[in-house]
Scaffold this motif. Structure first.
Motif, PDB file in Angstrom:
ATOM      1  N   SER A  44      45.907  53.508  44.036  1.00 59.63           N
ATOM      2  CA  SER A  44      45.465  52.123  43.858  1.00 59.63           C
ATOM      3  C   SER A  44      45.194  51.819  42.386  1.00 59.63           C
ATOM      4  O   SER A  44      45.470  50.713  41.918  1.00 59.63           O
ATOM      5  N   VAL A  47      48.620  51.235  40.796  1.00 56.43           N
ATOM      6  CA  VAL A  47      49.142  49.919  41.161  1.00 56.43           C
ATOM      7  C   VAL A  47      48.417  48.821  40.384  1.00 56.43           C
ATOM      8  O   VAL A  47      49.049  47.877  39.890  1.00 56.43           O
ATOM      9  N   ALA A  48      47.118  48.932  40.237  1.00 53.11           N
ATOM     10  CA  ALA A  48      46.352  47.932  39.484  1.00 53.11           C
ATOM     11  C   ALA A  48      46.764  47.927  38.016  1.00 53.11           C
ATOM     12  O   ALA A  48      46.907  46.861  37.410  1.00 53.11           O
ATOM     13  N   PHE A  51      50.138  46.288  37.665  1.00 59.17           N
ATOM     14  CA  PHE A  51      49.991  44.842  37.855  1.00 59.17           C
ATOM     15  C   PHE A  51      49.464  44.174  36.587  1.00 59.17           C
ATOM     16  O   PHE A  51      49.975  43.139  36.167  1.00 59.17           O
ATOM     17  N   VAL A  52      48.467  44.764  35.959  1.00 59.59           N
ATOM     18  CA  VAL A  52      47.902  44.182  34.735  1.00 59.59           C
ATOM     19  C   VAL A  52      48.933  44.199  33.613  1.00 59.59           C
ATOM     20  O   VAL A  52      49.072  43.218  32.868  1.00 59.59           O
ATOM     21  N   LEU A  54      52.219  44.153  33.927  1.00 60.02           N
ATOM     22  CA  LEU A  54      53.225  43.135  34.237  1.00 60.02           C
ATOM     23  C   LEU A  54      52.695  41.732  33.979  1.00 60.02           C
ATOM     24  O   LEU A  54      53.417  40.862  33.479  1.00 60.02           O
ATOM     25  N   LEU A  55      51.434  41.490  34.310  1.00 56.08           N
ATOM     26  CA  LEU A  55      50.828  40.184  34.070  1.00 56.08           C
ATOM     27  C   LEU A  55      50.772  39.873  32.576  1.00 56.08           C
ATOM     28  O   LEU A  55      51.108  38.757  32.150  1.00 56.08           O
TER      29      LEU A  55
END
Length: 76
Positions: A44, A47-48, A51-52, A54-55
Motif C-alpha cells: 500500500s 501504491v501511494a 500515485f503521488v 504520477l499526480l
C-alpha cells in the motif's frame, strides 16, 4: 417530468460504489490476514508513492503545456 432520472441514477451509482468499496475493503482485509500485515503495508505504501509521483508528473506536464501555449495563469 424527467426529475426522477437523476435521482434513480445517483442512487444506483451510490449503491454500486458502496458495494464495490465494501468488497474491496473485505478483500484487502482478507489478503492482509493471509499474507501478513507487513507485506500489505509495504504494497500500500508503494501504491501511494506511485500515485503521488504520477499526480506530480501530471501537474508538471500540465503546467509546462499551459506555459508553452501561452495561457494566462494569473488569479483575479
Amino acid at each position: 417530468m424527467m426529475d426522477w432520472v437523476p435521482i434513480v441514477f445517483v442512487t444506483f451509482k451510490a449503491i454500486v460504489l458502496c458495494t464495490g468499496m465494501f468488497f474491496a475493503i473485505k478483500w484487502h482485509y482478507d489478503q492482509g490476514k493471509a499474507k501478513g500485515t507487513r507485506t500489505v503495508l509495504r504494497a500500500s505504501g508503494t501504491v501511494a508513492a506511485v500515485f503521488v509521483l504520477l499526480l506530480l508528473s501530471v501537474g508538471l506536464v500540465t503546467f509546462v503545456l499551459v506555459k508553452t501555449l501561452g495561457l494566462d495563469l494569473s488569479f483575479p
